[in-house]
Design a protein around this motif. Structure first.
Motif, mmCIF file in Angstrom:
data_model
loop_
_atom_site.group_PDB
_atom_site.id
_atom_site.type_symbol
_atom_site.label_atom_id
_atom_site.label_comp_id
_atom_site.label_asym_id
_atom_site.label_seq_id
_atom_site.Cartn_x
_atom_site.Cartn_y
_atom_site.Cartn_z
ATOM 1 N N SER A 1 4.284 15.988 27.994
ATOM 2 C CA SER A 1 2.964 16.397 28.449
ATOM 3 C C SER A 1 2.973 16.704 29.949
ATOM 4 C CB SER A 1 1.945 15.292 28.177
ATOM 5 O OG SER A 1 2.222 14.159 28.996
ATOM 6 N N VAL B 1 -5.250 14.658 36.527
ATOM 7 C CA VAL B 1 -6.389 15.573 36.654
ATOM 8 C C VAL B 1 -6.685 15.832 38.129
ATOM 9 C CG1 VAL B 1 -8.866 15.838 36.271
ATOM 10 C CG2 VAL B 1 -7.413 14.944 34.443
ATOM 11 N N ASP C 1 -6.501 19.413 39.956
ATOM 12 C CA ASP C 1 -7.679 19.908 40.682
ATOM 13 C C ASP C 1 -7.335 20.246 42.123
ATOM 14 O OD1 ASP C 1 -9.266 19.632 38.462
ATOM 15 O OD2 ASP C 1 -10.188 17.736 39.087
ATOM 16 N N GLU D 1 -6.933 24.688 36.416
ATOM 17 C CA GLU D 1 -7.818 24.197 35.373
ATOM 18 C C GLU D 1 -7.121 24.282 34.019
ATOM 19 O OE1 GLU D 1 -11.458 26.321 35.536
ATOM 20 O OE2 GLU D 1 -11.891 25.748 37.612
ATOM 21 N N LEU D 2 -6.692 23.134 33.517
ATOM 22 C CA LEU D 2 -6.047 23.054 32.217
ATOM 23 C C LEU D 2 -6.872 22.138 31.325
ATOM 24 C CD1 LEU D 2 -2.338 22.744 33.407
ATOM 25 C CD2 LEU D 2 -3.490 24.769 32.525
ATOM 26 N N ARG D 3 -6.794 22.351 30.031
ATOM 27 C CA ARG D 3 -7.709 21.644 29.132
ATOM 28 C C ARG D 3 -7.477 20.138 29.090
ATOM 29 N NH1 ARG D 3 -3.977 24.134 25.767
ATOM 30 N NH2 ARG D 3 -2.928 22.779 24.253
ATOM 31 N N SER D 4 -6.255 19.691 29.320
ATOM 32 C CA SER D 4 -5.994 18.260 29.247
ATOM 33 C C SER D 4 -4.656 17.942 29.887
ATOM 34 C CB SER D 4 -5.973 17.794 27.787
ATOM 35 O OG SER D 4 -5.467 16.466 27.678
ATOM 36 N N ALA E 1 -1.721 17.975 27.475
ATOM 37 C CA ALA E 1 -1.174 19.219 26.921
ATOM 38 C C ALA E 1 0.339 19.263 27.128
ATOM 39 C CB ALA E 1 -1.844 20.423 27.577
ATOM 40 N N GLN F 1 3.495 24.773 26.016
ATOM 41 C CA GLN F 1 2.337 25.581 25.660
ATOM 42 C C GLN F 1 1.773 26.344 26.863
ATOM 43 O OE1 GLN F 1 -0.309 22.587 24.104
ATOM 44 N NE2 GLN F 1 0.866 22.298 22.216
ATOM 45 N N GLN G 1 1.258 28.727 35.058
ATOM 46 C CA GLN G 1 0.728 27.376 34.919
ATOM 47 C C GLN G 1 1.828 26.333 35.134
ATOM 48 O OE1 GLN G 1 -0.973 27.892 31.000
ATOM 49 N NE2 GLN G 1 -3.050 28.008 31.814
#
Length: 246
Positions: A97, A128, A132, A137-140, A143, A147, A152
């Motif tokens: 992750s 997070v 920031d 800005e990533l969803r979680s 992740a 992916q 990114q």
């Protein structure tokens, strides 16, 4: 020796057998300064950076960090000083992750008897904050890295370096093979680093990317430094001409 510089490399030499990859290079990097390091293939850019990153010991020359001579015997030595290197392919483990990659080798743990448990919640919330901090800005943070897009992944590597208090960021061809949009994001990262007081060395063959963000541009050719210019004192065309003639 420049007592006010963050980094100074003096007379750096590195060879492989009879091939001299780097010959007598001097380089100074100021606090929060952006250095563009350019040159054709085989110019010595990667070798010089690997010396600075602790991958290779120099055959000759000295390295000063915040006015004191240092010896970099390994990449960890460089990291302990606050030197982080982001390569074309970021050193991320694709099957893990984002969170695990950010804290890889520096995991937050809590002792439970003879064992140590990961503080997953703490690492997730800090991940997070790190993301920031670079406007990513990533969803979680959970992740999986495989992916993510190339840009990114570069952003995650930069976020990791900034979270652990980097003083000098080295970006080796960070926009290579990225889309126009993702390349612009990386260039903004470089500008954000400067705004936060972090120096950077931006290595690229793409002068259109280097020129707008660099304070100074250093040109290498055949292992030697052939130019060191403030951006306002040169142009992209002049730099191209120097590289071609070098």
């Amino acid at each position: 020796m420049d007592q006010t510089a963050l980094l100074e490399m003096v007379g750096i030499e590195k060879g492989y057998g009879r091939v001299r990859a780097v010959t007598g290079i001097d380089m100074v990097v100021g606090h929060d300064e952006v250095i563009g390091l350019v040159g054709d293939n085989g110019a010595g850019k990667s070798t010089l950076i690997k010396v600075l990153s602790g991958v290779y010991p120099p055959d000759a020359g000295k390295i000063f960090w915040e006015g004191k001579e240092v010896r970099l015997g390994s990449p960890r030595d460089a990291m302990m000083l606050g030197i982080e290197t982001i390569y074309q392919e970021p050193a991320l483990i694709e099957k893990l992750s984002i969170m695990r990659n950010i804290f890889l080798g520096r995991e937050r743990t809590i002792p439970v008897g003879p064992l140590r448990w990961l503080r997953v919640g703490a690492m997730a919330s800090e991940s997070v904050k790190a993301l920031d901090g670079v406007g990513l800005e990533l969803r979680s943070p959970q992740a999986i890295v495989e992916q993510l897009s190339g840009g990114q992944r570069q952003g995650v590597a930069i976020a990791r370096a900034m979270y652990f208090k980097t003083k000098l960021m080295i970006l080796d061809e960070p926009t290579n093979n990225l889309s126009v949009k993702e390349s612009q994001k990386i260039l903004k990262f470089v500008q954000d680093l400067k705004a936060q007081g972090i120096a950077s060395i931006f290595i690229s063959h793409n002068l259109q990317h280097v020129y707008p963000v660099a304070d100074r541009i250093i040109v290498l050719s055949h292992g030697a430094k052939i130019g060191d210019f403030r951006r306002q004192d040169t142009s992209v065309d002049e730099l191209i001409s120097l590289i071609v003639q070098g």
